[in-house]
Scaffold this motif. Sequence first.
Motif, PDB file in Angstrom:
ATOM      1  N   ILE A   6       0.864  -1.190   0.000  1.00 13.33           N
ATOM      2  CA  ILE A   6       0.000   0.000   0.000  1.00 13.33           C
ATOM      3  C   ILE A   6       0.893   1.230   0.000  1.00 13.33           C
ATOM      4  O   ILE A   6       1.629   1.479   0.954  1.00 13.33           O
ATOM      5  N   SER A   7       0.825   2.013  -1.095  1.00 15.81           N
ATOM      6  CA  SER A   7       1.720   3.161  -1.242  1.00 15.81           C
ATOM      7  C   SER A   7       1.047   4.504  -0.973  1.00 15.81           C
ATOM      8  O   SER A   7       1.724   5.522  -0.859  1.00 15.81           O
ATOM      9  N   GLY A   8      -0.278   4.528  -0.900  1.00 17.48           N
ATOM     10  CA  GLY A   8      -0.940   5.810  -0.716  1.00 17.48           C
ATOM     11  C   GLY A   8      -2.411   5.666  -0.399  1.00 17.48           C
ATOM     12  O   GLY A   8      -2.924   4.543  -0.282  1.00 17.48           O
ATOM     13  N   TRP A  56       4.256   0.714   1.731  1.00 18.54           N
ATOM     14  CA  TRP A  56       5.322   0.866   0.745  1.00 18.54           C
ATOM     15  C   TRP A  56       5.601   2.354   0.632  1.00 18.54           C
ATOM     16  O   TRP A  56       4.851   3.087   0.001  1.00 18.54           O
ATOM     17  N   VAL A  57       6.660   2.819   1.255  1.00 23.80           N
ATOM     18  CA  VAL A  57       6.931   4.246   1.421  1.00 23.80           C
ATOM     19  C   VAL A  57       8.074   4.693   0.520  1.00 23.80           C
ATOM     20  O   VAL A  57       9.109   4.030   0.435  1.00 23.80           O
ATOM     21  N   TRP A  58       7.875   5.842  -0.142  1.00 21.24           N
ATOM     22  CA  TRP A  58       8.888   6.383  -1.033  1.00 21.24           C
ATOM     23  C   TRP A  58      10.088   6.857  -0.220  1.00 21.24           C
ATOM     24  O   TRP A  58       9.957   7.591   0.754  1.00 21.24           O
ATOM     25  N   PHE A  65      10.867   2.750  -3.594  1.00 19.48           N
ATOM     26  CA  PHE A  65       9.954   2.442  -2.497  1.00 19.48           C
ATOM     27  C   PHE A  65      10.608   1.453  -1.540  1.00 19.48           C
ATOM     28  O   PHE A  65      11.329   0.554  -1.955  1.00 19.48           O
ATOM     29  N   ASP A  66      10.336   1.640  -0.237  1.00 25.40           N
ATOM     30  CA  ASP A  66      10.807   0.721   0.794  1.00 25.40           C
ATOM     31  C   ASP A  66       9.615   0.076   1.481  1.00 25.40           C
ATOM     32  O   ASP A  66       8.641   0.760   1.798  1.00 25.40           O
ATOM     33  N   VAL A  67       9.704  -1.226   1.728  1.00 26.81           N
ATOM     34  CA  VAL A  67       8.692  -1.912   2.527  1.00 26.81           C
ATOM     35  C   VAL A  67       8.880  -1.446   3.965  1.00 26.81           C
ATOM     36  O   VAL A  67       9.999  -1.430   4.480  1.00 26.81           O
ATOM     37  N   GLN A  68       7.794  -1.074   4.605  1.00 17.22           N
ATOM     38  CA  GLN A  68       7.889  -0.552   5.963  1.00 17.22           C
ATOM     39  C   GLN A  68       7.211  -1.451   6.988  1.00 17.22           C
ATOM     40  O   GLN A  68       7.844  -2.298   7.557  1.00 17.22           O
ATOM     41  N   GLU A  69       5.899  -1.273   7.211  1.00 18.78           N
ATOM     42  CA  GLU A  69       5.217  -1.949   8.309  1.00 18.78           C
ATOM     43  C   GLU A  69       4.109  -2.868   7.829  1.00 18.78           C
ATOM     44  O   GLU A  69       3.456  -2.605   6.818  1.00 18.78           O
ATOM     45  N   GLU A  70       3.869  -3.913   8.587  1.00 22.77           N
ATOM     46  CA  GLU A  70       2.753  -4.837   8.347  1.00 22.77           C
ATOM     47  C   GLU A  70       1.440  -4.081   8.545  1.00 22.77           C
ATOM     48  O   GLU A  70       1.315  -3.245   9.427  1.00 22.77           O
ATOM     49  N   VAL A  71       0.443  -4.369   7.706  1.00 20.32           N
ATOM     50  CA  VAL A  71      -0.876  -3.746   7.803  1.00 20.32           C
ATOM     51  C   VAL A  71      -1.899  -4.809   8.167  1.00 20.32           C
ATOM     52  O   VAL A  71      -1.910  -5.893   7.579  1.00 20.32           O
ATOM     53  N   THR A  72      -2.739  -4.493   9.142  1.00 17.70           N
ATOM     54  CA  THR A  72      -3.792  -5.414   9.571  1.00 17.70           C
ATOM     55  C   THR A  72      -5.122  -4.669   9.633  1.00 17.70           C
ATOM     56  O   THR A  72      -5.167  -3.449   9.563  1.00 17.70           O
ATOM     57  N   VAL A  73      -6.188  -5.441   9.784  1.00 15.37           N
ATOM     58  CA  VAL A  73      -7.530  -4.884   9.955  1.00 15.37           C
ATOM     59  C   VAL A  73      -7.830  -4.862  11.443  1.00 15.37           C
ATOM     60  O   VAL A  73      -7.616  -5.856  12.142  1.00 15.37           O
ATOM     61  N   SER A  84      -1.350   0.018  10.538  1.00 15.93           N
ATOM     62  CA  SER A  84      -0.043  -0.627  10.609  1.00 15.93           C
ATOM     63  C   SER A  84       0.248  -0.919  12.076  1.00 15.93           C
ATOM     64  O   SER A  84      -0.629  -0.767  12.923  1.00 15.93           O
ATOM     65  N   ASN A  85       1.452  -1.319  12.388  1.00 13.57           N
ATOM     66  CA  ASN A  85       1.809  -1.695  13.764  1.00 13.57           C
ATOM     67  C   ASN A  85       1.245  -0.696  14.777  1.00 13.57           C
ATOM     68  O   ASN A  85       1.707   0.433  14.843  1.00 13.57           O
ATOM     69  N   PRO A  86       0.259  -1.111  15.574  1.00 11.80           N
ATOM     70  CA  PRO A  86      -0.358  -0.169  16.516  1.00 11.80           C
ATOM     71  C   PRO A  86       0.508   0.104  17.748  1.00 11.80           C
ATOM     72  O   PRO A  86       0.305  -0.440  18.809  1.00 11.80           O
ATOM     73  N   ASP A  87       1.490   0.956  17.565  1.00 14.33           N
ATOM     74  CA  ASP A  87       2.378   1.278  18.675  1.00 14.33           C
ATOM     75  C   ASP A  87       2.388   2.776  18.979  1.00 14.33           C
ATOM     76  O   ASP A  87       3.380   3.338  19.418  1.00 14.33           O
ATOM     77  N   ARG A  88       1.266   3.427  18.684  1.00 16.40           N
ATOM     78  CA  ARG A  88       1.050   4.847  18.962  1.00 16.40           C
ATOM     79  C   ARG A  88       1.963   5.772  18.158  1.00 16.40           C
ATOM     80  O   ARG A  88       2.282   6.872  18.580  1.00 16.40           O
TER      81      ARG A  88
END
Length: 106
Positions: A6-8, A56-58, A65-73, A84-88
Amino acid sequence: MAQIRISGVWKDGNGIITHYAFHTHIKNTTWSRVVKTSKADAIKQIENTGNRAVTWVWNYTTSAFDVQEEVTVVNGSSGKYLRSNPDRKVTDNLAHLINYDWIVAR
């Protein structure tokens, strides 16, 4: 099993995310162009067992693009949404991603 990057995002007039910019894995090192995916469809795809999504962050330094964080529902007070990682961190709700409103027409 689908791999999703997810890039945007697209937002409504109130700044609420309505759509996500999905890229899917095509070949070993190839990813699809942006596919505008509604919030409901994005949730459905990521909840599908075996599918994996990441941000996927520029990276301006490497011009890639760099892969960054896992995305969940997750379930919020107003229903399900992607996180993404719910760490505030500011990046938790994906609002930090590219705003495609001005790049790709609705």
